[in-house]
Write an enzyme that holds these catalytic residues in place. Structure first.
Site, PDB file in Angstrom:
ATOM      1  N   TYR A  22       0.829  -1.214   0.000  1.00  0.00           N
ATOM      2  CA  TYR A  22       0.000   0.000   0.000  1.00  0.00           C
ATOM      3  C   TYR A  22       0.862   1.264   0.000  1.00  0.00           C
ATOM      4  O   TYR A  22       0.525   2.248   0.653  1.00  0.00           O
ATOM      5  CB  TYR A  22      -0.955  -0.017   1.207  1.00  0.00           C
ATOM      6  N   TYR A 154     -12.694  -8.177   4.816  1.00  0.00           N
ATOM      7  CA  TYR A 154     -11.479  -8.049   3.994  1.00  0.00           C
ATOM      8  C   TYR A 154     -11.081  -9.450   3.535  1.00  0.00           C
ATOM      9  O   TYR A 154     -10.992 -10.369   4.353  1.00  0.00           O
ATOM     10  CB  TYR A 154     -10.323  -7.429   4.803  1.00  0.00           C
ATOM     11  N   ASP A 255     -13.659 -17.548   5.151  1.00  0.00           N
ATOM     12  CA  ASP A 255     -12.272 -17.128   4.960  1.00  0.00           C
ATOM     13  C   ASP A 255     -11.619 -17.088   6.344  1.00  0.00           C
ATOM     14  O   ASP A 255     -11.837 -16.157   7.115  1.00  0.00           O
ATOM     15  CB  ASP A 255     -12.262 -15.751   4.286  1.00  0.00           C
ATOM     16  N   LYS A 284      -1.721 -17.528   5.954  1.00  0.00           N
ATOM     17  CA  LYS A 284      -0.975 -16.874   7.045  1.00  0.00           C
ATOM     18  C   LYS A 284      -0.272 -17.862   7.979  1.00  0.00           C
ATOM     19  O   LYS A 284       0.834 -18.287   7.700  1.00  0.00           O
ATOM     20  CB  LYS A 284      -1.914 -15.952   7.823  1.00  0.00           C
TER      21      LYS A 284
HETATM   22  N1  PMP Z   1      -8.353 -12.980   3.782  1.00  0.00           N
HETATM   23  C1  PMP Z   1      -8.130 -12.469   5.001  1.00  0.00           C
HETATM   24  C2  PMP Z   1      -9.179 -12.654   6.072  1.00  0.00           C
HETATM   25  C3  PMP Z   1      -6.943 -11.795   5.287  1.00  0.00           C
HETATM   26  O1  PMP Z   1      -6.749 -11.277   6.507  1.00  0.00           O
HETATM   27  C4  PMP Z   1      -5.968 -11.666   4.253  1.00  0.00           C
HETATM   28  C5  PMP Z   1      -4.646 -10.955   4.489  1.00  0.00           C
HETATM   29  N2  PMP Z   1      -4.635  -9.942   5.408  1.00  0.00           N
HETATM   30  C6  PMP Z   1      -6.233 -12.226   3.002  1.00  0.00           C
HETATM   31  C7  PMP Z   1      -7.432 -12.877   2.803  1.00  0.00           C
HETATM   32  C8  PMP Z   1      -5.238 -12.135   1.871  1.00  0.00           C
HETATM   33  O2  PMP Z   1      -4.157 -12.956   2.093  1.00  0.00           O
HETATM   34  P1  PMP Z   1      -2.743 -12.680   1.357  1.00  0.00           P
HETATM   35  O3  PMP Z   1      -2.261 -11.373   1.876  1.00  0.00           O
HETATM   36  O4  PMP Z   1      -1.889 -13.844   1.754  1.00  0.00           O
HETATM   37  O5  PMP Z   1      -3.028 -12.655  -0.111  1.00  0.00           O
END
Ligand code: PMP
Length: 434
Positions: A22, A154, A255, A284
């Site tokens: 960002y 998100y 997610d 993650k």
């Molecule tokens: N989904 C969620 C809930 C996340 O917190 C994130 C990353 N902050 C992502 C998807 C995207 O993952 P990445 O940054 O590994 O592409």
């Protein structure tokens, strides 16, 4: 021998040539240069606020649950490195990926049986969406290709994930108009311990019923909305969504890229509600934060639906799919987690965070303090100055990142009580100036 590090030259190149998350080009802020990291500490090339080492209160964006430079994870990577770091997954397979897939099927909510090993969280969300759209296409319902979610979420920075991020507060409102138009409910009412509110449940029902013919799936972050605002909601809403999806013929995607592997107090946030989604995304902490890997798991109904269709394959296959090095360290990280009393550790962190962050509630301009599992959040009544907040924390020997009106800690589970107290004090210091 490598040349000694010339910090100013490195930063000059970094600023002029290297994108940061960002960030603008050229860069405007001065990142801290990291030399190494071990346990819960990041070691800097130059001291900041008198500290050469900072306690990492963020687990490197919520991934390094066991801390840095862990001997068990290091050994897993080194052992795998001696065999192969990578081999393509088309036409070939290998033990680390199969072992990881088995492990994931065993530990995730009952019923998720098929595993797609992708290379990042956003890509796993893309795969999950593709699974759902392709499922309905195969079933002769190509019109079911929209997604529904609730505001405040998100899901990543690639195209489809962006389309289900919060449309206003998120970082992606720049693209409204260009992104696929999805269906948004209000954000779920806040409060982990609260019963679902009937009016909100009605809203979900009305919206889903109205759009059922065009909805492929509902996608949400269960229990905690993370980068969209660090908000907690009742697990009861997950049961409501499961029931509505079943009634109205819509798939359900969770997610758990941020919430997976114990962060909220249960191994997966879905476990708070005893609900199995049709598709589950993980990332993650999957590799203990060592390497980039994510997964999209699905139930047999979805896999069978796709495989009986006009194009009877899941049309996705990234170069680094199932990467052996990532798979090996993911297996080691999962074993390491499950061999210990991880739930006890997360409860301990929760207790110390509740105690340690409570005084923040009486600080000027703090709107709210909330804690769940190993997540502590202080919401201010105004957008924070992230750099000032980070500097104030660094002066106390702690690394944290603030965004919007939020200061938060999500430490590695191995953090000791003293470091945790120090982290809470640093967050309070950041709140005073942010
Ligand atoms: N989904 C969620 C809930 C996340 O917190 C994130 C990353 N902050 C992502 C998807 C995207 O993952 P990445 O940054 O590994 O592409």
């Amino acid at each position: 021998m490598p040349e000694p590090l010339d910090v100013e030259r490195l930063l000059d190149w970094d600023r002029r040539h290297v994108w940061h998350p960002y960030g603008p080009m050229p860069g405007r802020s001065r990142p801290l240069v990291v030399e190494s990291a071990s346990g819960v500490r990041i070691r800097l090339a130059e001291p900041v606020g008198g500290h050469r080492e900072l306690i990492d209160a963020t687990s490197s964006w919520w991934s390094t649950i066991h801390g840095y430079n862990h001997p068990v994870l290091n050994a897993a990577v080194q052992d795998q490195l001696g065999r192969m770091s990578h081999v393509m997954f088309g036409g070939l397979t290998h033990e680390p990926a199969v072992r990881l897939a088995r492990r994931l099927v065993e530990i995730t909510p009952e019923g998720l049986e098929h595993v797609f090993l992708a290379d990042s969280g956003s890509v796993s969300v893309e795969v999950a969406v593709k699974m759902c759209l392709q499922y309905w296409r195969s079933r002769g319902r190509p019109d079911k290709r929209r997604l529904m979610t609730w505001r405040g979420g998100y899901h990543g920075d690639t195209w489809h994930p962006m389309s289900v991020c919060d449309p206003e507060g998120g970082m992606h409102n720049l693209w409204s108009g260009a992104l696929p138009r999805q269906v948004f409910a209000d954000a779920p009412p806040a409060g982990f311990d609260r019963e679902p509110e009937p009016e909100y449940v009605d809203q979900l029902r009305r919206l889903m019923s109205r759009h059922a013919d065009e909805l492929a799936a509902v996608i949400v972050e269960p229990v905690v909305q993370n980068a969209g605002g660090m908000r907690f909601h009742s697990p009861g809403y997950l049961r409501v969504l499961r029931q509505l999806c079943d009634e109205l013929g819509v798939l359900l995607v969770f997610d758990e890229i941020a919430t997976g592997f114990g962060r909220t107090g249960t191994l997966f946030a879905a476990d708070h509600a005893q609900v199995t989604p049709d598709v589950l995304c993980l990332g993650k902490a999957l590799t203990g934060g060592y390497l980039s890997m994510a997964a999209a798991l699905c139930v047999p109904r979805v896999a069978e639906g796709i495989s009986e269709g006009e194009v009877p394959v899941l049309a996705h296959g990234p170069t680094f799919m199932g990467n052996p090095l990532s798979s090996a360290v993911a297996c080691a990280s999962i074993d390491l987690l499950l061999e210990q009393d991880w739930a006890g550790e997360v409860r301990r962190i929760e207790r110390v965070l509740r105690e340690g962050l409570a005084p923040c509630a009486s600080l000027d301009r703090v709107a709210e303090v909330r804690v769940l599992g190993a997540i502590g959040v202080v919401r201010m009544d105004h957008p924070v100055d992230g750099e000032r907040a980070a500097r104030a924390a660094a002066e106390q020997g702690v690394w944290l990142r603030a965004f919007r009106d939020l200061l938060y800690v999500m430490p590695p589970y191995v953090i000791g009580d003293d470091d945790l107290h120090r982290t809470c004090q640093a967050l309070a210091a950041a709140a005073e100036v942010a």
